[in-house]
Motif scaffolding. Structure first.
Motif, PDB file in Angstrom:
ATOM      1  N   ARG A  65      -5.639  -4.299  11.871  1.00 44.93           N
ATOM      2  CA  ARG A  65      -6.392  -4.624  11.255  1.00 44.93           C
ATOM      3  C   ARG A  65      -6.698  -2.996   9.828  1.00 44.93           C
ATOM      4  O   ARG A  65      -7.090  -4.103   9.636  1.00 44.93           O
ATOM      5  CB  ARG A  65      -7.629  -4.643  12.924  1.00 44.93           C
ATOM      6  CG  ARG A  65      -9.406  -4.749  11.835  1.00 44.93           C
ATOM      7  CD  ARG A  65     -10.565  -5.008  13.090  1.00 44.93           C
ATOM      8  NE  ARG A  65     -10.884  -3.776  13.898  1.00 44.93           N
ATOM      9  CZ  ARG A  65     -10.211  -3.840  15.456  1.00 44.93           C
ATOM     10  NH1 ARG A  65      -9.762  -4.872  15.692  1.00 44.93           N
ATOM     11  NH2 ARG A  65     -10.066  -2.389  16.143  1.00 44.93           N
ATOM     12  N   GLU A  66      -6.195  -2.405  10.948  1.00 45.98           N
ATOM     13  CA  GLU A  66      -6.705  -1.374   9.727  1.00 45.98           C
ATOM     14  C   GLU A  66      -5.596  -1.505   8.893  1.00 45.98           C
ATOM     15  O   GLU A  66      -6.103  -0.743   7.537  1.00 45.98           O
ATOM     16  CB  GLU A  66      -6.269   0.139  10.503  1.00 45.98           C
ATOM     17  CG  GLU A  66      -7.149   0.744  11.457  1.00 45.98           C
ATOM     18  CD  GLU A  66      -8.596   1.262  10.680  1.00 45.98           C
ATOM     19  OE1 GLU A  66      -8.751   1.678   9.589  1.00 45.98           O
ATOM     20  OE2 GLU A  66      -9.805   0.901  11.683  1.00 45.98           O
ATOM     21  N   THR A  67      -4.393  -2.183   8.983  1.00 44.44           N
ATOM     22  CA  THR A  67      -3.722  -2.027   7.524  1.00 44.44           C
ATOM     23  C   THR A  67      -3.520  -3.048   6.884  1.00 44.44           C
ATOM     24  O   THR A  67      -3.747  -2.654   5.631  1.00 44.44           O
ATOM     25  CB  THR A  67      -1.711  -2.715   8.581  1.00 44.44           C
ATOM     26  OG1 THR A  67      -1.934  -1.680   8.889  1.00 44.44           O
ATOM     27  CG2 THR A  67      -1.384  -2.813   7.192  1.00 44.44           C
ATOM     28  N   GLU A  68      -4.223  -4.254   7.569  1.00 40.84           N
ATOM     29  CA  GLU A  68      -5.430  -5.650   6.580  1.00 40.84           C
ATOM     30  C   GLU A  68      -6.703  -5.220   5.740  1.00 40.84           C
ATOM     31  O   GLU A  68      -6.303  -4.793   4.629  1.00 40.84           O
ATOM     32  CB  GLU A  68      -5.856  -6.247   7.589  1.00 40.84           C
ATOM     33  CG  GLU A  68      -4.563  -7.223   8.217  1.00 40.84           C
ATOM     34  CD  GLU A  68      -5.345  -8.191   9.003  1.00 40.84           C
ATOM     35  OE1 GLU A  68      -6.392  -8.120   9.155  1.00 40.84           O
ATOM     36  OE2 GLU A  68      -3.810  -9.233   9.923  1.00 40.84           O
ATOM     37  N   HIS A  69      -7.318  -3.544   6.462  1.00 43.09           N
ATOM     38  CA  HIS A  69      -8.411  -3.293   5.575  1.00 43.09           C
ATOM     39  C   HIS A  69      -7.810  -2.751   4.496  1.00 43.09           C
ATOM     40  O   HIS A  69      -8.778  -2.732   3.250  1.00 43.09           O
ATOM     41  CB  HIS A  69      -9.702  -2.622   6.941  1.00 43.09           C
ATOM     42  CG  HIS A  69     -10.550  -1.985   6.084  1.00 43.09           C
ATOM     43  ND1 HIS A  69     -11.303  -3.132   5.568  1.00 43.09           N
ATOM     44  CD2 HIS A  69     -10.708  -0.239   5.364  1.00 43.09           C
ATOM     45  CE1 HIS A  69     -12.135  -1.679   4.598  1.00 43.09           C
ATOM     46  NE2 HIS A  69     -11.900  -0.315   5.121  1.00 43.09           N
ATOM     47  N   GLY A  70      -6.804  -1.641   4.887  1.00 47.75           N
ATOM     48  CA  GLY A  70      -6.213  -1.154   3.585  1.00 47.75           C
ATOM     49  C   GLY A  70      -5.834  -1.768   1.627  1.00 47.75           C
ATOM     50  O   GLY A  70      -6.029  -1.221   1.245  1.00 47.75           O
ATOM     51  N   GLN A  72      -6.715  -4.569   1.082  1.00 40.47           N
ATOM     52  CA  GLN A  72      -8.409  -5.352   0.998  1.00 40.47           C
ATOM     53  C   GLN A  72      -8.992  -4.441   0.129  1.00 40.47           C
ATOM     54  O   GLN A  72      -9.034  -4.338  -0.714  1.00 40.47           O
ATOM     55  CB  GLN A  72      -8.972  -5.990   1.827  1.00 40.47           C
ATOM     56  CG  GLN A  72      -8.205  -7.278   2.366  1.00 40.47           C
ATOM     57  CD  GLN A  72      -9.588  -6.976   3.807  1.00 40.47           C
ATOM     58  OE1 GLN A  72     -10.529  -7.022   4.669  1.00 40.47           O
ATOM     59  NE2 GLN A  72      -9.591  -8.631   4.539  1.00 40.47           N
ATOM     60  N   VAL A  73      -8.946  -3.382   0.460  1.00 35.32           N
ATOM     61  CA  VAL A  73      -9.473  -1.983  -0.380  1.00 35.32           C
ATOM     62  C   VAL A  73      -8.769  -1.386  -1.341  1.00 35.32           C
ATOM     63  O   VAL A  73      -8.962  -1.492  -2.347  1.00 35.32           O
ATOM     64  CB  VAL A  73      -9.782  -0.639   0.587  1.00 35.32           C
ATOM     65  CG1 VAL A  73     -10.079   0.548  -0.701  1.00 35.32           C
ATOM     66  CG2 VAL A  73     -11.155  -1.042   1.440  1.00 35.32           C
TER      67      VAL A  73
END
Length: 129
Positions: A65-70, A72-73
């Motif tokens: 989830r953190e990798t996907e958020h990174g 996106q940003v």
């Protein structure tokens, strides 16, 4: 290093279970010799492995989830890096008191007494010794 953590845990659980099964026929001998805890050690190892499996699953989900958020940003800098060339003096306080530190240093350079005890006797003959 990337590994398949659940696979490693399952192998460990299997090895602990095998150790339990190997020791099981010697149960009475182990207990009579005062080594009955040897039989329960593999059970504890397998049980702790079973407790660890869901933790690894949650950790993997959070990392994904953190990798996907990174992604996106996309444009944010990694944590721990600072931009170069900020133009401010950085000290212990992150640069907030940079001006005050410079003023204190300038006061010392001119020989003015700033009122702070620096360990040197700058007030010789003016009262206390």
């Amino acid at each position: 290093m990337q590994i398949n953590e659940p696979k490693v845990i399952w192998i460990g659980i299997g090895l602990w279970a095998a150790a339990f099964l190997i020791l099981l026929p010697f149960r009475k001998t182990l207990i009579s010799d005062g080594h009955g805890w040897w039989l329960y050690t593999p059970l504890a190892g397998a049980g702790l492995g079973m407790l660890g499996l869901p933790m690894v699953g949650r950790r993997k989900a959070v990392m994904q989830r953190e990798t996907e958020h990174g992604r996106q940003v996309g444009h944010e800098e990694p944590a721990g890096r600072e931009r170069k060339g900020r133009g401010r003096k950085q000290g212990r306080d992150g640069g907030r008191d940079a001006g005050r530190d410079d003023a204190r240093d300038a006061g010392r350079d001119t020989g003015r007494d700033t009122g702070r005890d620096t360990g040197r006797d700058t007030n010789r003959g003016r009262g206390r010794r």
